[in-house]
Design a protein around this motif. Structure first.
Motif, PDB file in Angstrom:
ATOM      1  N   ALA A  54       1.046  -1.382   0.217  1.00 19.21           N
ATOM      2  CA  ALA A  54       0.033  -0.044  -0.435  1.00 19.21           C
ATOM      3  C   ALA A  54       0.863   1.200  -0.044  1.00 19.21           C
ATOM      4  CB  ALA A  54      -1.165   0.048   0.663  1.00 19.21           C
ATOM      5  N   GLY A  55       0.116   1.840  -1.065  1.00 18.61           N
ATOM      6  CA  GLY A  55       0.901   3.334  -0.789  1.00 18.61           C
ATOM      7  C   GLY A  55       0.094   4.445   0.330  1.00 18.61           C
ATOM      8  N   LEU A  56       1.152   4.550   1.518  1.00 18.48           N
ATOM      9  CA  LEU A  56       0.549   5.430   3.001  1.00 18.48           C
ATOM     10  C   LEU A  56       0.544   6.701   2.078  1.00 18.48           C
ATOM     11  CD1 LEU A  56       2.078   2.960   5.778  1.00 18.48           C
ATOM     12  CD2 LEU A  56      -0.373   3.145   4.992  1.00 18.48           C
ATOM     13  N   PHE A 128      -8.068   2.427   2.683  1.00 15.91           N
ATOM     14  CA  PHE A 128      -8.217   3.796   1.239  1.00 15.91           C
ATOM     15  C   PHE A 128      -7.269   4.816   1.386  1.00 15.91           C
ATOM     16  CE2 PHE A 128     -11.710   1.963   4.147  1.00 15.91           C
ATOM     17  CZ  PHE A 128     -12.971   2.142   3.132  1.00 15.91           C
ATOM     18  N   HIS A 129      -7.290   5.501   0.336  1.00 17.63           N
ATOM     19  CA  HIS A 129      -6.113   6.468   0.110  1.00 17.63           C
ATOM     20  C   HIS A 129      -6.897   7.815   1.223  1.00 17.63           C
ATOM     21  CE1 HIS A 129      -5.153   3.848  -4.267  1.00 17.63           C
ATOM     22  NE2 HIS A 129      -4.358   4.358  -2.930  1.00 17.63           N
ATOM     23  N   ARG A 130      -6.145   8.544   0.750  1.00 18.70           N
ATOM     24  CA  ARG A 130      -6.779   9.705   1.230  1.00 18.70           C
ATOM     25  C   ARG A 130      -7.540  10.865   0.886  1.00 18.70           C
ATOM     26  NH1 ARG A 130      -2.632  15.423   1.684  1.00 18.70           N
ATOM     27  NH2 ARG A 130      -0.574  13.771   2.295  1.00 18.70           N
ATOM     28  N   ASN A 131      -9.119  11.630   1.401  1.00 16.30           N
ATOM     29  CA  ASN A 131      -9.857  11.618   0.962  1.00 16.30           C
ATOM     30  C   ASN A 131     -10.984  11.310   0.540  1.00 16.30           C
ATOM     31  OD1 ASN A 131     -10.348  14.744   0.908  1.00 16.30           O
ATOM     32  ND2 ASN A 131      -7.851  14.751   0.009  1.00 16.30           N
ATOM     33  N   VAL A 132     -10.767   9.966   0.787  1.00 16.18           N
ATOM     34  CA  VAL A 132     -12.254   8.589  -0.231  1.00 16.18           C
ATOM     35  C   VAL A 132     -12.882   8.405   1.000  1.00 16.18           C
ATOM     36  CG1 VAL A 132     -12.885   6.294  -0.626  1.00 16.18           C
ATOM     37  CG2 VAL A 132     -10.614   7.150  -1.942  1.00 16.18           C
ATOM     38  N   TRP A 133     -13.829   8.396   0.307  1.00 13.82           N
ATOM     39  CA  TRP A 133     -14.561   8.908   0.929  1.00 13.82           C
ATOM     40  C   TRP A 133     -15.579   7.256   1.750  1.00 13.82           C
ATOM     41  CZ3 TRP A 133     -17.467  12.916   3.565  1.00 13.82           C
ATOM     42  CH2 TRP A 133     -17.650  13.457   3.091  1.00 13.82           C
ATOM     43  N   HIS A 134     -15.819   6.628   2.785  1.00 13.51           N
ATOM     44  CA  HIS A 134     -16.017   5.445   3.202  1.00 13.51           C
ATOM     45  C   HIS A 134     -16.795   5.147   4.035  1.00 13.51           C
ATOM     46  CE1 HIS A 134     -13.307   5.409   6.820  1.00 13.51           C
ATOM     47  NE2 HIS A 134     -12.237   6.735   5.429  1.00 13.51           N
TER      48      HIS A 134
END
Length: 179
Positions: A54-56, A128-134
């Protein structure tokens, strides 16, 4: 106060059938954490390392940290109206029970669009990437324990959105089998 999306008409379907979690299907929202990559043998040949899954991504106003979350177990059908996102950092969920969990995500800038749902296999996690609604953490069994890797700091890193009407995650859409 969170913004609300445009009202949907009364005949809009609010049911969502979860799809299996795959890297390709989830790519718009983040990374799937699983042992599907070619491993590197370490620890004198006794351990397989599936690295860099994952790309943290953390804003420099804070730091990455590891937390333990214990969430209430849910069952399907599952109704929800709340989504959230984190503008200052990615957020990874790693189940500790070997049971599936529900992953809900939506595209959108100021407000989320129609959500989609994924059901993990027992040994998958997500980032989850930054700013992804979840959706909120939604374990489907076990103790609800997850290791979570996310942004730690003092700035506000949580934005929430409530839909005017709830969505419902179901195993299948009624009548779909009849068509």
């Amino acid at each position: 106060m969170p913004a609300l999306v445009e009202p949907m008409s009364a005949d809009d379907n609010r049911d969502i059938v979860p799809q299996p979690l795959t890297a390709a299907g989830f790519a718009a929202f983040g990374d799937v954490l699983e042992d599907s990559t070619a491993p590197v043998m370490i620890n004198d040949g006794m351990c397989r390392r599936h690295g860099d899954l994952a790309g943290l991504d953390f804003d420099s106003s804070g730091r990455g940290g590891i937390s333990l979350f214990v969430s209430k177990i849910r069952t399907l059908p599952y109704e929800f109206e709340l989504l959230e996102r984190h503008p200052l950092g990615s957020q990874a969920f790693l189940p500790m029970d070997g049971v599936p969990f529900l992953v809900i995500a939506a595209a959108g800038d100021s407000a989320p669009g129609r959500p989609v749902a994924f059901e993990t296999d027992p040994y998958q996690g997500v980032n989850f990437h930054r700013n992804v609604w979840h959706g909120v953490l939604t374990p489907l069994g076990g103790s609800g324990r997850f290791a979570v890797v996310d942004w730690i700091g003092d700035a506000g890193n949580l934005q929430t959105h409530r839909f005017e009407r709830p969505y419902r995650v179901v195993r299948s859409i009624r009548g779909a089998q009849d068509s």
